[in-house]
Scaffold this active site. Sequence first.
Site, PDB file in Angstrom:
ATOM      1  N   ASN A  11      79.162   2.328   7.431  1.00  0.00           N
ATOM      2  CA  ASN A  11      79.296   3.873   6.743  1.00  0.00           C
ATOM      3  C   ASN A  11      77.921   4.219   5.928  1.00  0.00           C
ATOM      4  O   ASN A  11      77.720   3.913   4.932  1.00  0.00           O
ATOM      5  CB  ASN A  11      80.359   3.575   5.725  1.00  0.00           C
ATOM      6  CG  ASN A  11      80.847   5.002   4.965  1.00  0.00           C
ATOM      7  OD1 ASN A  11      80.192   5.799   5.008  1.00  0.00           O
ATOM      8  ND2 ASN A  11      81.861   4.732   3.908  1.00  0.00           N
ATOM      9  N   ARG A  92      81.808   5.128  10.280  1.00  0.00           N
ATOM     10  CA  ARG A  92      82.516   6.471   9.727  1.00  0.00           C
ATOM     11  C   ARG A  92      81.606   7.667  10.017  1.00  0.00           C
ATOM     12  O   ARG A  92      80.325   7.512   9.566  1.00  0.00           O
ATOM     13  CB  ARG A  92      82.639   6.179   8.348  1.00  0.00           C
ATOM     14  CG  ARG A  92      83.169   7.181   7.479  1.00  0.00           C
ATOM     15  CD  ARG A  92      83.015   7.114   6.206  1.00  0.00           C
ATOM     16  NE  ARG A  92      83.559   8.395   5.444  1.00  0.00           N
ATOM     17  CZ  ARG A  92      82.897   8.788   4.126  1.00  0.00           C
ATOM     18  NH1 ARG A  92      82.005   8.214   3.357  1.00  0.00           N
ATOM     19  NH2 ARG A  92      83.411  10.033   3.710  1.00  0.00           N
ATOM     20  N   HIS A 181      88.093  12.754   3.932  1.00  0.00           N
ATOM     21  CA  HIS A 181      88.855  11.756   3.508  1.00  0.00           C
ATOM     22  C   HIS A 181      90.239  11.301   4.209  1.00  0.00           C
ATOM     23  O   HIS A 181      91.185  10.883   3.982  1.00  0.00           O
ATOM     24  CB  HIS A 181      89.437  11.835   2.026  1.00  0.00           C
ATOM     25  CG  HIS A 181      88.275  11.933   0.980  1.00  0.00           C
ATOM     26  ND1 HIS A 181      88.463  12.798   0.082  1.00  0.00           N
ATOM     27  CD2 HIS A 181      87.397  11.219   0.893  1.00  0.00           C
ATOM     28  CE1 HIS A 181      87.181  12.418  -1.064  1.00  0.00           C
ATOM     29  NE2 HIS A 181      86.854  11.410  -0.229  1.00  0.00           N
ATOM     30  N   ARG A 242      80.826  17.690  -8.173  1.00  0.00           N
ATOM     31  CA  ARG A 242      81.048  18.860  -7.431  1.00  0.00           C
ATOM     32  C   ARG A 242      82.047  19.735  -8.176  1.00  0.00           C
ATOM     33  O   ARG A 242      82.917  19.512  -8.658  1.00  0.00           O
ATOM     34  CB  ARG A 242      81.379  18.336  -6.056  1.00  0.00           C
ATOM     35  CG  ARG A 242      80.440  17.679  -5.275  1.00  0.00           C
ATOM     36  CD  ARG A 242      81.058  17.708  -3.782  1.00  0.00           C
ATOM     37  NE  ARG A 242      80.476  16.617  -3.187  1.00  0.00           N
ATOM     38  CZ  ARG A 242      81.134  15.314  -2.578  1.00  0.00           C
ATOM     39  NH1 ARG A 242      82.768  15.538  -2.180  1.00  0.00           N
ATOM     40  NH2 ARG A 242      80.665  14.403  -2.165  1.00  0.00           N
ATOM     41  N   GLU A 386      90.165   2.348   3.630  1.00  0.00           N
ATOM     42  CA  GLU A 386      89.511   3.186   4.659  1.00  0.00           C
ATOM     43  C   GLU A 386      88.883   2.521   5.623  1.00  0.00           C
ATOM     44  O   GLU A 386      89.129   2.654   6.996  1.00  0.00           O
ATOM     45  CB  GLU A 386      88.654   4.119   3.944  1.00  0.00           C
ATOM     46  CG  GLU A 386      89.071   5.416   3.123  1.00  0.00           C
ATOM     47  CD  GLU A 386      88.046   6.024   2.292  1.00  0.00           C
ATOM     48  OE1 GLU A 386      87.741   5.329   1.497  1.00  0.00           O
ATOM     49  OE2 GLU A 386      87.654   7.169   2.569  1.00  0.00           O
TER      50      GLU A 386
END
Length: 402
Positions: A11, A92, A181, A242, A386
């Site tokens: 990832n 990923r 996600h 963010r 994940e």
Amino acid sequence: MLDPDLVLILNCGSSSLKFAVLDPESGKEFLCGQANALGGTTAKLVWRYRTQNETQQLARDDDYTTVIRILVDRFDRQWSELRERLLAIGHRVVHGGELFASSVLIDEEVLSAIRSCCELAPLHNPVALEGIQAALAAFPQVSQVAVFDTAFHQSMPDYAYLYALPYRLYQQHHIRRYGMHGSSHRYISERTAQLLGKPVPEINVISAHLGNGASIAAIKGGHSVDTSMGLTPLEGLVMGTRCGDLDPGLLLYLGRTLNYSLDEIEQLLNWESGMTGLSELSNDCRALEQAAEGGHTGARLALEVFCYRLAKYIAAYTIPLHQVTALVFTGGIGENSAWVRTRTTDWLNGHAYQLDPALNEKIRFGAEGRISRQNTPEVLVIPTREEWVIARDAAQLVRGAA
Ligand code: ADP
């Protein structure tokens, strides 16, 4: 020698490379680690193999390719029993645009399609590509699979994914909402079905993935029908650094009236906003909870805005789902913060959510289960996995192609 049965997951993020080796059947983890702060003076590689934690300092100019070479060297010398068992490598990839609605075996065509999505995720896709190229060179015998964050949300209907902009911007430049996600939200939908003992097609889930990045998804019978992130991961919920949703006119104001450059606006919205910006203290939810308890006004305000925005999204997602089988909290904040879960559901009293305070305190730090009172709508906490989703997809594709 054992048949190959393990998956290496890579990832590559904007300044980190996370890796793990998993059994795709059981989810058991044999190795996990990450290279942090790449490109900085404090860059290092940390990993856990068997029960041992180890660290290796990295040089400032060590990039993703160098880190993968270091991993290959470790596989040769220290983790050789794992290398022999590698069935697949799962990567990923953040953005698959409209080109990928599911995971795929990587070949030249797939590589060029991922490259064509770089404009949509300039901070993420180029580094994922670098990681894939390095892994293809380092492990030429092992099949490799790309798993996209956006793929799960390709089932969204057009009225949910279109911005109210001239339609030609969608047709010519693919400007639309994509969502991220995906692997996490998909896992939550499948795991919720298991926990409730119902088939996936029969349940409707609101999945709130609350980490440093945060997004929420409405999942109907296993299909994403709406989600809060958009063209980029900036849209939607308040996040660590963010901003989430804001008035697009604000961007014009920043540029025209306050003379911000595009680079400055990008920096402001991605790294200086969210809970960091509001609290003027930290992006870390745990630190903010402690500070708020100690009377820090900015920390309290940041947490309040975070929970209020989240509650509004949860209420809104009853629209596409009609009947909600379960509201699920996941991600570092969702899995651990009893305070955020309480405050958010307090806003939703009109929807009859009622937490059981003892269960809400108890189901934390990796625990899984129901936190709502008996005979009230289901609210669950599920630690996300994940990497396991990536491992399962990779193993399935490689075995299917054999
Ligand atoms: P990432 O998106 O980087 O994977 P994580 O899912 O690890 O992020 O979530 C990180 C967030 O989880 C941080 O804001 C952190 O403060 C929060 N968190 C972790 N543990 C706790 C806790 N015990 N209480 C409140 N927040 C927590």
